[in-house]
Design a protein around this motif. Structure first.
Motif: not given
Length: 485
Positions: A111-133
């Motif tokens: 629960d320390i990750m207050r932004g919530g769990y919304r990434f179903d894979s490393v790929r999804a996290y990686r793509e989100a970071f690439a879109a908003s670095p």
């Protein structure tokens, strides 16, 4: 014909991250990489920085963070940029934002990750970071506790064969999609029931694909020796580079044991790649656990869901005001977080001085009153421990937070100043660099870091943060899988 560079940092004392003695030189940058180092008096550039009297070093690598969500929520990454950090490693202590999607509040400490769990894979996290670095580079570990929360309904029990297989598949997918390894957190409730064999079986893909095993060990108190041995056995069984997270000795009865534990680590390191990270403070910070009240005299509350007003207050003061025992007050504040004044300064210095100890802040950005390590770790090592106390030379301090970290995590073309490497560079004043964050005022930026560049783009200029967001997702040469592009 005189070459034209994008930037030349002139006249600085270059500490290259290898541990070698400093030397006065110019550093030229072109196309996001270091193009030349030396006497570049005749060279021209679009821009120049005068670093006379300053140290020019590789950008600092924070080897232990919980910034998985912070890079999206606060992409300027001020706590890190103002310290000279250019790369973070997220997903530590068994806690990663992926691969888990849920609208429910997960069990502590997820629960320390207050932004919530919304990434179903490393790929999804990686793509989100690439879109908003963000203003820093990011490398990620996949967390054992997150994986258990996804696949093991009864967290208080060992996983079944079917559940282990599901986790194993997630580990393989994570490594193939760009994770640099796996972090474990057997100290924490979601993973405490996982026996050694379960962890080895869950992490089986690492035998084939490589990566780094990073462990928040099972016990940092009375059974620390057994826990170090367990971690070493797991790392050897998987055949991978292994890191013991934030090594420390918890509880007064264990103060002074650092020399024995370091000798134990050194012995294991003779037969496997094993090292440590630590933060330069004699107080820890994690979820509020009432059973820890008896292990230390002072506890600072960092957040509480039931009593938000308790953030920034000491448990002892609350107990006196409420007319209740410290243990009763702690129970009333759960779920929450706390700083525990539970370590010995002599042990902290021994662990910092160990040659294979890297520097990791372990800060928790979501805490309302965070541990000062979030804002002060790297300047504190350089200012207090290296310059003021003389615990080690400045060259060795820089090596711990650059070259050593890049080597142990396989971060290619980072961690050293040399031609061809990515131009992640920190320029600081060795005479004035110092942390300013304290336990009572923990969000004060450090002083002394003058300029920070990520792939040649300035994120801090003359001590002032900029709006640049040049961060990239970083993989590891220790992972043999072909990462998804």
């Amino acid at each position: 014909m005189t070459r034209l560079y994008d930037l030349i940092i002139r006249n600085g004392d270059v500490i290259d991250g290898t541990g070698a003695p400093r030397r006065t030189a110019d550093v030229a940058i072109a196309d996001g990489a270091i193009a030349a180092i030396g006497d570049l008096g005749a060279a021209r550039a679009d821009a120049e920085v005068d670093a006379a009297g300053l140290i020019v070093a590789p950008g600092f690598i924070d080897t232990h963070t919980h910034d998985d969500w912070m890079v999206f929520e606060s992409p300027g990454m001020l706590p890190k940029v103002t310290q000279g950090v250019t790369t973070i490693i997220a997903g530590n202590c068994g806690i990663s934002l992926f691969p888990l999607v849920t609208d429910s509040i997960p069990p502590a400490p997820l629960d320390i990750m207050r932004g919530g769990y919304r990434f179903d894979s490393v790929r999804a996290y990686r793509e989100a970071f690439a879109a908003s670095p963000a203003a820093v580079n990011v490398a990620v570990l996949v967390g054992q506790s997150t994986l258990r929360a996804r696949h093991v309904p009864q967290l208080g029990l060992a996983a079944s064969d079917a559940e282990i297989e599901q986790v194993r598949q997630d580990v393989e997918a994570a490594l193939r999609e760009g994770a640099i390894g796996v972090s474990t957190g057997t100290f924490y409730p979601p993973s405490a029931a996982a026996p050694e064999d379960e962890i080895v079986r869950m992490c089986e893909p690492m035998r084939r694909l490589g990566g780094v095993l990073v462990a928040h060990i099972r016990d940092e108190s009375d059974k620390i020796a057994e826990s170090i041995d367990e971690t070493a056995r797991i790392g050897k069984a998987l055949g991978v580079s292994t890191v013991i997270s934030h090594h420390k000795l918890v509880g007064k009865q264990n103060h002074g044991r650092s020399r024995a534990t370091l000798a134990q680590v050194r012995e294991h390191a003779q037969t496997m790649p094993l090292c440590l990270d630590c933060y330069p403070y004699a107080a820890s910070s994690t979820m509020l656990r009432p059973e820890r009240v008896t292990q230390c005299d002072r506890i600072l509350i960092t957040w509480s869901a039931t009593h938000p007003e308790a953030a920034g207050r000491y448990l002892e003061d609350l107990a006196q005001e409420w007319g209740r025992s410290r243990h009763e007050v702690a129970q009333a504040l759960v779920p929450g977080g706390a700083v525990y004044f539970i370590m010995d300064e002599a042990d902290v210095r021994d662990i910092l001085a160990y040659p294979d100890t890297m520097i990791g802040s372990d800060g928790i950005p979501s805490d309302e009153t965070p541990h000062p390590r979030l804002w002060g770790t790297f300047p504190r090592v350089l200012g207090l421990y290296s310059r003021d106390l003389g615990l080690f030379p400045l060259e060795r301090a820089v090596h711990k937070m650059t070259g050593l970290a890049a080597q142990r995590f396989g971060l290619e073309r980072r961690g050293e100043l040399r031609a061809g490497h990515v131009a992640d560079i920190t320029v600081f004043d060795p005479a004035t660099i110092q942390d300013r964050a304290t336990f009572d005022d923990p969000q004060q930026p450090s002083v002394g870091v003058r300029h920070v560049f990520v792939a040649g783009q300035a994120t801090l200029r003359d001590g002032a943060p900029l709006d640049a967001r040049p961060g990239r997702f970083v993989g590891s040469t220790l992972v043999n899988a072909r990462s998804a592009q």
